[in-house]
Write an enzyme that holds these catalytic residues in place. Sequence first.
Site, PDB file in Angstrom:
ATOM      1  CG  HIS A  37      34.829  41.313  42.794  1.00  0.00           C
ATOM      2  ND1 HIS A  37      34.409  41.142  41.731  1.00  0.00           N
ATOM      3  CD2 HIS A  37      35.042  40.841  43.574  1.00  0.00           C
ATOM      4  CE1 HIS A  37      34.263  39.284  41.100  1.00  0.00           C
ATOM      5  NE2 HIS A  37      34.745  39.828  42.814  1.00  0.00           N
ATOM      6  CE  LYS A 102      42.759  37.231  30.726  1.00  0.00           C
ATOM      7  NZ  LYS A 102      42.016  38.101  28.979  1.00  0.00           N
TER       8      LYS A 102
END
Length: 183
Positions: A37, A102
């Site tokens: 990212h 998560k």
Amino acid sequence: MDKYIETPLTKEKVKDLHAGDYVYITGTIYTARDAAHKRMTEELSEGKSLPFDTENQIVYYLGPTPNRDGQVIGSAGPTTSSRMDKYAPVLMDRGITGMIGKGKRSSEVVASMKKNKAVYFAAVGGAGALLSKCIKESEVIAYDDLGTEAIRKLYVEKLPVITVIDCCGVNLYETAAEKYREI
């Protein structure tokens, strides 16, 4: 409610997903963790293009373990999503419509989800070996030097996830806690 979707994850499909839905994903998705990212957003700021077309795509926050002989991929459990929060809005502005991970997301990510009509799914942490059985193909497509954090193109069949935050900003982590308090 159980829902079965095929990628690409168009905005029309996103609108039909609601917090609390059990979703089974079939099709192509991509993996990327923090290092990938960071590199993608740096390359965008330098005017470079991304390593895959992000329009209507799902990114799984995953760094798999090495595969054993006869396996497509090793254990494929989700990583903590908040580590991607500073990068996620930039990628949603570029067309990402789904994220799998998560844990909680920041208010900035939720605002970007509402703006861009995107959804956040949770995969069950600790179930990586089981989740890997849903992955039928895996290919490193970018940033091989990042090892397990390289970007992979996956083909999945009936990958089980739960819609945690829908495109309206309804957050299962919050609504479930409220319902529990009422009991």
